[in-house]
Design an enzyme around this catalytic site. Structure first.
Site, PDB file in Angstrom:
ATOM      1  N   ARG A   1      29.259  43.597  38.172  1.00 42.12           N
ATOM      2  CA  ARG A   1      30.136  42.436  38.429  1.00 42.12           C
ATOM      3  C   ARG A   1      30.419  41.679  37.138  1.00 42.12           C
ATOM      4  O   ARG A   1      29.579  41.596  36.253  1.00 42.12           O
ATOM      5  CB  ARG A   1      29.476  41.484  39.429  1.00 42.12           C
ATOM      6  CG  ARG A   1      29.394  42.053  40.816  1.00 42.12           C
ATOM      7  CD  ARG A   1      28.738  41.061  41.754  1.00 42.12           C
ATOM      8  NE  ARG A   1      29.590  39.909  41.991  1.00 42.12           N
ATOM      9  CZ  ARG A   1      29.153  38.756  42.514  1.00 42.12           C
ATOM     10  NH1 ARG A   1      27.900  38.612  42.833  1.00 42.12           N
ATOM     11  NH2 ARG A   1      29.995  37.765  42.706  1.00 42.12           N
TER      12      ARG A   1
ATOM     13  N   CYS B   1      39.083  44.993  43.428  1.00 39.98           N
ATOM     14  CA  CYS B   1      38.204  44.043  42.727  1.00 39.98           C
ATOM     15  C   CYS B   1      36.985  43.666  43.587  1.00 39.98           C
ATOM     16  O   CYS B   1      36.098  44.488  43.769  1.00 39.98           O
ATOM     17  CB  CYS B   1      39.017  42.841  42.262  1.00 39.98           C
ATOM     18  SG  CYS B   1      38.235  42.041  40.869  1.00 39.98           S
TER      19      CYS B   1
ATOM     20  N   ILE C   1      40.995  40.130  36.851  1.00 42.59           N
ATOM     21  CA  ILE C   1      40.552  38.743  37.035  1.00 42.59           C
ATOM     22  C   ILE C   1      39.047  38.749  37.295  1.00 42.59           C
ATOM     23  O   ILE C   1      38.591  39.187  38.354  1.00 42.59           O
ATOM     24  CB  ILE C   1      41.295  38.082  38.216  1.00 42.59           C
ATOM     25  CG1 ILE C   1      42.808  38.157  37.996  1.00 42.59           C
ATOM     26  CG2 ILE C   1      40.848  36.632  38.380  1.00 42.59           C
ATOM     27  CD1 ILE C   1      43.631  37.712  39.181  1.00 42.59           C
ATOM     28  N   ARG C   2      38.328  38.295  36.313  1.00 42.72           N
ATOM     29  CA  ARG C   2      36.849  38.317  36.409  1.00 42.72           C
ATOM     30  C   ARG C   2      36.405  39.641  37.068  1.00 42.72           C
ATOM     31  O   ARG C   2      35.663  39.673  38.057  1.00 42.72           O
ATOM     32  CB  ARG C   2      36.340  37.109  37.200  1.00 42.72           C
ATOM     33  CG  ARG C   2      34.936  36.716  36.801  1.00 42.72           C
ATOM     34  CD  ARG C   2      34.667  35.252  37.058  1.00 42.72           C
ATOM     35  NE  ARG C   2      34.695  34.921  38.471  1.00 42.72           N
ATOM     36  CZ  ARG C   2      33.626  34.859  39.263  1.00 42.72           C
ATOM     37  NH1 ARG C   2      32.434  35.090  38.774  1.00 42.72           N
ATOM     38  NH2 ARG C   2      33.744  34.546  40.522  1.00 42.72           N
TER      39      ARG C   2
ATOM     40  N   GLU D   1      48.356  44.272  43.697  1.00 42.93           N
ATOM     41  CA  GLU D   1      49.132  43.403  44.603  1.00 42.93           C
ATOM     42  C   GLU D   1      49.713  42.197  43.866  1.00 42.93           C
ATOM     43  O   GLU D   1      50.521  41.463  44.437  1.00 42.93           O
ATOM     44  CB  GLU D   1      48.272  42.960  45.793  1.00 42.93           C
ATOM     45  CG  GLU D   1      47.251  41.871  45.523  1.00 42.93           C
ATOM     46  CD  GLU D   1      46.003  42.328  44.763  1.00 42.93           C
ATOM     47  OE1 GLU D   1      45.955  43.490  44.309  1.00 42.93           O
ATOM     48  OE2 GLU D   1      45.082  41.502  44.622  1.00 42.93           O
TER      49      GLU D   1
ATOM     50  N   GLY E   1      38.675  38.757  45.610  1.00 44.02           N
ATOM     51  CA  GLY E   1      38.273  37.401  45.960  1.00 44.02           C
ATOM     52  C   GLY E   1      36.900  37.173  45.370  1.00 44.02           C
ATOM     53  O   GLY E   1      36.707  37.332  44.168  1.00 44.02           O
TER      54      GLY E   1
ATOM     55  N   HIS F   1      44.255  44.315  40.089  1.00 43.64           N
ATOM     56  CA  HIS F   1      44.997  43.792  41.248  1.00 43.64           C
ATOM     57  C   HIS F   1      46.444  44.278  41.295  1.00 43.64           C
ATOM     58  O   HIS F   1      47.358  43.534  40.920  1.00 43.64           O
ATOM     59  CB  HIS F   1      45.004  42.262  41.192  1.00 43.64           C
ATOM     60  CG  HIS F   1      43.676  41.636  41.431  1.00 43.64           C
ATOM     61  ND1 HIS F   1      43.237  41.266  42.683  1.00 43.64           N
ATOM     62  CD2 HIS F   1      42.683  41.332  40.579  1.00 43.64           C
ATOM     63  CE1 HIS F   1      42.030  40.747  42.603  1.00 43.64           C
ATOM     64  NE2 HIS F   1      41.676  40.771  41.323  1.00 43.64           N
TER      65      HIS F   1
HETATM   66  N1  GLN Z   1      34.128  38.491  40.154  1.00 42.50           N
HETATM   67  C1  GLN Z   1      34.403  38.595  41.543  1.00 42.50           C
HETATM   68  C2  GLN Z   1      33.176  39.054  42.304  1.00 42.50           C
HETATM   69  O1  GLN Z   1      32.217  39.458  41.729  1.00 42.50           O
HETATM   70  C3  GLN Z   1      35.562  39.546  41.807  1.00 42.50           C
HETATM   71  C4  GLN Z   1      36.844  38.976  41.240  1.00 42.50           C
HETATM   72  C5  GLN Z   1      38.086  39.431  41.916  1.00 42.50           C
HETATM   73  O2  GLN Z   1      38.103  39.941  43.026  1.00 42.50           O
HETATM   74  N2  GLN Z   1      39.184  39.201  41.244  1.00 42.50           N
HETATM   75  O3  GLN Z   1      33.173  39.011  43.467  1.00 42.50           O
END
Ligand code: GLN
Length: 205
Positions: A104, A78, A145-146, A184, A46, A182
């Site tokens: 991050r 993540c 994802i990021r 999931e 998240g 991820h």
């Molecule tokens: N970039 C988000 C963070 O730094 C993490 C992204 C993710 O959980 N998919 O919190």
């Protein structure tokens, strides 16, 4: 055996769905007292600052540390991995549990999100101790994802997953598991099974 999923923010429903598909009873955890009686806990992806701030506001920090110190398996995906780590680059609340340093958004912004094969060293992979040269590992399709990168691992930490380019993307220290991708979000349940196995082995002690 009952698994919890921290449900303050982020992708907790997807973890729940996977656990249900595996026939595991699970509970959304929104308040600290709901940790009681759980065998393990997943902290979803998240936004890690939001998860950290909400966890702090709801009085979760010490109960989560106690949960992990009781040797119960905790898995952060993540943002969850960032929240579990020992260091944060911007002073956001972290649990300081697993001895990894994370950077991050190390792979770029949201638009730079990608999928890539992870060389994963599940315990069942023959020769899985050879993670460093990719021998004895299985491929696992990682959804990033990021995502953060794990830039340093402490002496007691096992590398469980790497990208072909060498970056560490999954790590384990005793009962603590961190993945920056991820599982999931795919139909491949091996990481969830791996985590549940950590829980089953603890229960059997
Ligand atoms: N970039 C988000 C963070 O730094 C993490 C992204 C993710 O959980 N998919 O919190």
């Amino acid at each position: 055996m009952e698994a919890g999923v921290l449900a303050l923010q982020g992708g907790f429903r997807e973890h729940k769905t996977t656990l249900c598909s595996l026939g595991v009873s699970c509970r959304e955890v929104r308040l600290p007292h709901q940790l009681e009686g759980l065998d393990s806990l997943i902290i979803p992806g998240g936004e890690s600052t939001t998860i950290g701030n909400l966890a702090s506001d709801y009085g979760f920090i010490d109960p989560l540390r106690d949960f992990a110190c009781d040797n119960r398996p905790v898995w952060g995906t993540c943002a969850g991995a960032i929240f579990m780590s020992k260091t944060s680059d911007n002073g956001q609340p972290v649990l300081g549990l697993i001895d990894i340093v994370v950077e991050r958004n190390a792979f770029g912004r949201q638009v730079d999100s990608f999928e890539a094969d992870v060389d994963a060293a599940f315990p069942s992979s023959p020769g899985s101790e050879n993670i460093h040269d990719g021998v004895g590992t299985s491929k696992f399709l990682g959804v990033f994802i990021r995502a953060p990168a794990i830039t340093e691992v402490g002496p007691l930490v096992d590398v469980v997953g790497r990208l072909a380019t060498g970056e560490v993307v999954a790590a384990r220290e005793r009962n603590l598991l961190a993945t920056v991708f991820h599982p999931e979000l795919t139909d491949d349940y091996r990481f969830h099974e791996y985590f549940l196995d950590m829980s089953a082995k603890r229960t059997a002690l």
